[in-house]
Design an enzyme around this catalytic site. Sequence first.
Site, PDB file in Angstrom:
ATOM      1  N   GLY A 128     -14.726 -17.397 -77.431  1.00 61.72           N
ATOM      2  CA  GLY A 128     -14.573 -18.825 -77.173  1.00 61.72           C
ATOM      3  C   GLY A 128     -13.176 -19.293 -77.542  1.00 61.72           C
ATOM      4  O   GLY A 128     -12.519 -19.972 -76.787  1.00 61.72           O
ATOM      5  N   ARG A 174     -11.436 -13.963-100.739  1.00 60.38           N
ATOM      6  CA  ARG A 174     -12.170 -12.706-100.672  1.00 60.38           C
ATOM      7  C   ARG A 174     -12.462 -12.331 -99.219  1.00 60.38           C
ATOM      8  O   ARG A 174     -12.860 -13.177 -98.425  1.00 60.38           O
ATOM      9  CB  ARG A 174     -13.500 -12.830-101.421  1.00 60.38           C
ATOM     10  CG  ARG A 174     -14.233 -11.479-101.510  1.00 60.38           C
ATOM     11  CD  ARG A 174     -15.708 -11.608-101.845  1.00 60.38           C
ATOM     12  NE  ARG A 174     -16.011 -12.350-103.054  1.00 60.38           N
ATOM     13  CZ  ARG A 174     -15.909 -11.866-104.301  1.00 60.38           C
ATOM     14  NH1 ARG A 174     -15.500 -10.636-104.489  1.00 60.38           N
ATOM     15  NH2 ARG A 174     -16.215 -12.628-105.324  1.00 60.38           N
ATOM     16  N   ASN A 220     -16.122  -8.872 -95.265  1.00 60.22           N
ATOM     17  CA  ASN A 220     -16.367  -7.594 -94.597  1.00 60.22           C
ATOM     18  C   ASN A 220     -15.034  -7.071 -94.068  1.00 60.22           C
ATOM     19  O   ASN A 220     -14.495  -7.605 -93.098  1.00 60.22           O
ATOM     20  CB  ASN A 220     -17.374  -7.771 -93.454  1.00 60.22           C
ATOM     21  CG  ASN A 220     -17.728  -6.448 -92.790  1.00 60.22           C
ATOM     22  OD1 ASN A 220     -16.864  -5.591 -92.597  1.00 60.22           O
ATOM     23  ND2 ASN A 220     -18.992  -6.267 -92.456  1.00 60.22           N
ATOM     24  N   GLN A 243     -10.783  -9.423 -86.823  1.00 62.42           N
ATOM     25  CA  GLN A 243     -10.428 -10.819 -86.575  1.00 62.42           C
ATOM     26  C   GLN A 243      -8.926 -11.039 -86.697  1.00 62.42           C
ATOM     27  O   GLN A 243      -8.319 -11.722 -85.881  1.00 62.42           O
ATOM     28  CB  GLN A 243     -11.125 -11.726 -87.599  1.00 62.42           C
ATOM     29  CG  GLN A 243     -12.523 -12.117 -87.227  1.00 62.42           C
ATOM     30  CD  GLN A 243     -12.486 -13.120 -86.094  1.00 62.42           C
ATOM     31  OE1 GLN A 243     -12.540 -12.751 -84.921  1.00 62.42           O
ATOM     32  NE2 GLN A 243     -12.389 -14.380 -86.390  1.00 62.42           N
ATOM     33  N   GLY A 281     -11.431 -19.069 -94.656  1.00 62.20           N
ATOM     34  CA  GLY A 281     -11.625 -18.629 -93.260  1.00 62.20           C
ATOM     35  C   GLY A 281     -10.526 -17.678 -92.802  1.00 62.20           C
ATOM     36  O   GLY A 281      -9.422 -17.691 -93.323  1.00 62.20           O
ATOM     37  N   GLY A 307     -10.458 -16.771 -89.139  1.00 58.99           N
ATOM     38  CA  GLY A 307     -10.508 -16.693 -87.680  1.00 58.99           C
ATOM     39  C   GLY A 307      -9.209 -17.056 -86.997  1.00 58.99           C
ATOM     40  O   GLY A 307      -8.944 -16.611 -85.889  1.00 58.99           O
ATOM     41  N   GLU A 308      -8.411 -17.879 -87.633  1.00 65.49           N
ATOM     42  CA  GLU A 308      -7.273 -18.421 -86.898  1.00 65.49           C
ATOM     43  C   GLU A 308      -5.913 -18.016 -87.416  1.00 65.49           C
ATOM     44  O   GLU A 308      -4.939 -17.987 -86.680  1.00 65.49           O
ATOM     45  CB  GLU A 308      -7.418 -19.949 -86.850  1.00 65.49           C
ATOM     46  CG  GLU A 308      -8.540 -20.287 -85.891  1.00 65.49           C
ATOM     47  CD  GLU A 308      -9.079 -21.684 -85.982  1.00 65.49           C
ATOM     48  OE1 GLU A 308      -9.854 -21.933 -86.931  1.00 65.49           O
ATOM     49  OE2 GLU A 308      -8.752 -22.500 -85.120  1.00 65.49           O
TER      50      GLU A 308
END
Lengths: 330, 695, 171
Positions: free
Chosen positions: B237, B584, B587, B594, B658, B660-661
Amino acid sequence: MRELTYEVPATAEEAVAKVTGDEQARFLGGGTNLVDHLKLGVSTPKVLVDISRLPFDAVEQTDDGLRIGTNVRNSDLAAHPLVRSGWPGLSRALLAGASGQLRNQATTGGNLLQRTRCVYFQDITTPCNKREPGSGCSAIEGYGRHNALLGTSEACVATHPSDMAVALVALNATVVVLGPDGERRIPVADLHTLPGHHPEVETTLAHGELITHVELPVTTLAKRSTYYKARDRASYAFALVSAAAALSIEDGVVADVALAWGGVAHKPWRASRAEEALRGQPLEESAIASAVDEELRDAVTGPDNDYKRALLRGVTTAALSRLAPTEVSR
Amino acid sequence: MTARPFEARSMGTALDRVDGREKVTGRATYAVEHDADLDEAPLHAWLVTSTTASGRVLRVDAAEALAHPHVVTVLDHTNAPRLADTEDRELAVLQDDRIGFRGQIVAVVLAETSEAAREGARLVRVHQEAADASVSLDGAETYAPEEANGGFEAATDQGDFDAAWAAAPVQLEQTYSTPLEFNNPMEPHAATALWRDGSLTLWDSTQAVHGVASTLAPMLGISQDRVRVQAPYIGGGFGSKGLPHGPEMAVALAARWADGRPVKLAVTRQQMFGLTGYRTRTVSHLRIGAEPDGRITALEHAAVGQSSAVKEFVEQTAVPARMMYAASSLRTSHRVAALDVAVPSWMRAPGEMPGMFALEVAMDDLAEATGIDPIELRERNEPEVDPETGNPYNNRRLVECLHRGADLFGWQDRPAEPRATLDGDWWVGTGVASATYPASFAPGNTARIIALDGGRYEVSIGAVDLGTGSRTVLLQIAADALGVDPEAIDLALADTDLPMATVAGGSSGTSSWGTAIAQTAQQFRADHGEHPDPGVETTTTTDGYPSTDHALHSFGAVFAEARVHRLTGEVRVPRLLGVYSVGRVINPMTARSQLLGGLTMGLSAALFEDAYQDPRFGHVVTQDLASYHVAAHADVRDLQVEWLDDVDELATPMGSRGIGEIGIVGTSAAILNAASHATGVRVRDLPATPDVFSS
Amino acid sequence: MEHTVSLRIDGVDQEVSVDTRTTLLDALRERVGNTSPKKGCDHGQCGSCTVLLDGRRHLTCLALAVAYDGAEIVTASGLAGEGDDGELHPVQQAFLAHDGYQCGYCTPGQVCSAVGVIDEAKRGQPSHVTDDLEADIDLDDDEIRERMSGNLCRCGAYVGILDAVREAAAR
Ligand SMILES: Cc1cc2nc3c(=O)[nH]c(=O)nc-3n(C[C@H](O)[C@H](O)[C@H](O)COP(=O)(O)OP(=O)(O)OC[C@H]3O[C@@H](n4cnc5c(N)ncnc54)[C@H](O)[C@@H]3O)c2cc1C
Ligand code: SF4
Ligand code: FES
Ligand code: FES
């Protein structure tokens, strides 16, 4: 609603008869271009005549060279041992095109007759003289990065997208064509046309004429041939511009050279003036650059495609350097 | 209660993705692959779009399409079901005759087969009246919006910029730009919709099942509990599926019309260039005043972007400049032009990606102007506290990332001068850029835990896994929060029948959902102890975590090697390294993927991505994957990521932030800085295609 | 116009009724119910729809089903054993081991393509990056990257895909 029928002719003659007799009929080869265009609405035939099962699927050695059936897939042609050794520039051009999957599907004839990737041609909501004669050319004042610079007209500035065709032009290949009145031969260099007032006309073939083979003459020059393609992505991208070249150097000067360009015109472009300028010269970068400029004497560019001049100097130099027995002096 | 930090046992280990088998066999079912769940063969929908940028639909002539034996109906603004609320013009499809941009949905064809639907769409004649349209950002009138995406203030002003700038011994004033970029997830936007007994069921390709339901329900005039949205698998997405777009409403309306019969809609790749969001073009004007030693005294980032007259979207391009470097005076602003164009939206790291591109190329410009090594320059401008709020940072480890990266990359061998290395026909150079991303947290997430037989637990939350690995990572969080093995947990996700979850976006997903799961687990243990009776359950909702006065951000340093062909200007990136401080890593396997994915997208933006929006027509004409290039395999060479050992328990109880970006942030700048170092030609506009260098 | 074509799909012979315009991809996804091949672009530009057709990797979105009567198709699903614990193809196992995917949408196409690539290299087919067109093929990293370039992955899983193909090719 448009009916679309599908036919499998038993013979080449039957295929030719079917398409010749019906303006709305098209040959279907590998389909990678035609099916794309069916979906986009760019091509709206009523009959598909599938020639992919006709027995033109071999690469044969002849007295004067190679005879390649139209249904030989691009990947098989590129990998053919005789092509790799005798016409490496053709292998290289094929391998620089599309992707592994597409090359497994695309045919020799279909590759030659694939149509331009001009974005407006593919977008049926925009004017395009090639798709709809008289509607105007959206590319001239629009997205111009891929526009042609040689042999353009006010009606169309599209380029021919095939890599293979560029190599075939440099290698003096001929297409064997079957029409209602029998067979004829056309040099690949004369197969495609310039747009002029009729960009909807793209080749010198009559409707219904079938390419059955491509013939490659055997020459010593062809053995020293290559292909250089400049593109944005490192792979799976059409050329910005490209050069197919073959070279022989004797006594430190260019004894013979063949040069053709892709991404510059409505047809694969044989750079004869540049060849002429190079013959008899020592192969130096400055000589190559002026030979390219000589070929580009009549080129017309705009701000978006002017870069192609420099890029042509670049790809031509890069291609010839690969073939030169010693380093090309700067 | 709020969640407390808890011990990491599964967290930090590379637990295999739980959905790997489904994915490598292709048996995972995406949005239009649910025929087996339907009791009737679905209708196929195809969108018909406007071919004028502004004006009105006069008449939709569907006669020819309807003559097709397999076409069932053609919906347009005259016969489509009515919406209760049409305030949101992007979503209020087929409600009136207004055309707001070229490519807007003006009709929907429903047919028995997809071939017939496509053919039907081609046969629909849309008579339109064109009005004057303004479609080009160049020369367009701009305005100052009230706020930027993410709720950020549109403009800020600290200290006396004008005076500091005027007094600065070194002045850098340059413009940097990024083009229209399209998310282009590999799965086009798609949905299966079923309207039955006044309720809507949607299998959607979305980053937020609850977000879709809460947005669509009131517009459809039904209560939210009558909209069920599921998204078991999503084919990427990158922000474009974060908010519902026109096609989702179109398929909902079609399903309402078809009452009882399911409808499938897959947006075409070409239509995605008009209907499913994109990153606006950004033009950043930067003024940096500095001392000769490189210390910045004045920093101004003025960003201009494109918005749509149909719906405002303001990319927060100048926001990262507010916190990145110490500057005694700091001014930022955003302006946008409301054009008659498709609606821009979120694309991976909105704001940070284009903003840090501009700032980090500017830092390279400044390094050149002052003769200071780019890493040293960044160190000299490292702030003590958050320049914007004055709050202390928790865990700002940018300098460590830069140093670690420099060691790994071999930065010390870099020639200071540009255009110093020619290897064969390739100019070689290296570049660096900083990366940052805020530790976002979305409150309001709810999780439910039910004790099952045999020491097992069912953990439910309506979160989605769009490929990031949430399905695996949340399992690890749940396991550790409950103090059990991951195998003891049945995790249920991606369904509005499950407790409410916020969007998988803004790198907030794992942090926010994970916190809800942790909080619920802790409450569950408090309520039911270590040996609960099967059937007992606990549900909690997060307010926030914890209230802190610290500035919470992730940081990173990106190093690139670029090679530019001296004859053709072709650019290749043989090496790319990112070193991150992201809290942290829950995974390491999915996290690595990512971050690598972010780097890859940054590389793609650096070298290829550039959509041409035709100023005469108003739509993007490079509207497919052959003319809008994203990085292919051959472009991606030696990519490495590493992260610092980090635990940030001020950010989340997991200690994570996070990821993701941040991988896309700074990457394009590092590559362009490397290309400039290679060639001596400074490039300030994305992308750096061969035409930029081939002269 | 409706036609019936015979296809062997993942080991099962099937008669599929299609329109002339029906692509192999739509035939598989919508008429047979095999959604393993994905539709990423529908125009030959992404590779998501790759299957093995008569043993070679092949796109299905630019192929009209009528033209493939009698073909044998193997999808990524068919490369694996049936059911939840059927054995995975070595390429699939390698994709899992190296996290050669994220969202999984391009993945079935990547897997089929990788199977084709390994076979093409074994048969000595050169690629764009092969230095010596007449030498044997050494399927090194550059070769794998080039040969796998017809499969776009927007998640950017290329690094893992490379590791997976390298490992599977070495088996
Ligand atoms: C994403 C993508 C990327 C690509 N990249 C490249 C690239 O980089 N370089 C490149 O060169 N090409 C590229 N191609 C184009 C590809 O090479 C052509 O589509 C292919 O070669 C066409 O062959 P085909 O057999 O599939 O043709 P078809 O689609 O079957 O036919 C094309 C046309 O030729 C006609 N035709 C076919 N065979 C004959 C015949 N024997 N006699 C008379 N008429 C005939 C058909 O009627 C049709 O009009 C790309 C294609 C795609 C989709
Ligand atoms: S360049 Fe040719 S193909 Fe392109 S829009 Fe103009 S007329 Fe059409
Ligand atoms: S769907 Fe076939 S190549 Fe993209
Ligand atoms: S795994 Fe998502 S596109 Fe490749």
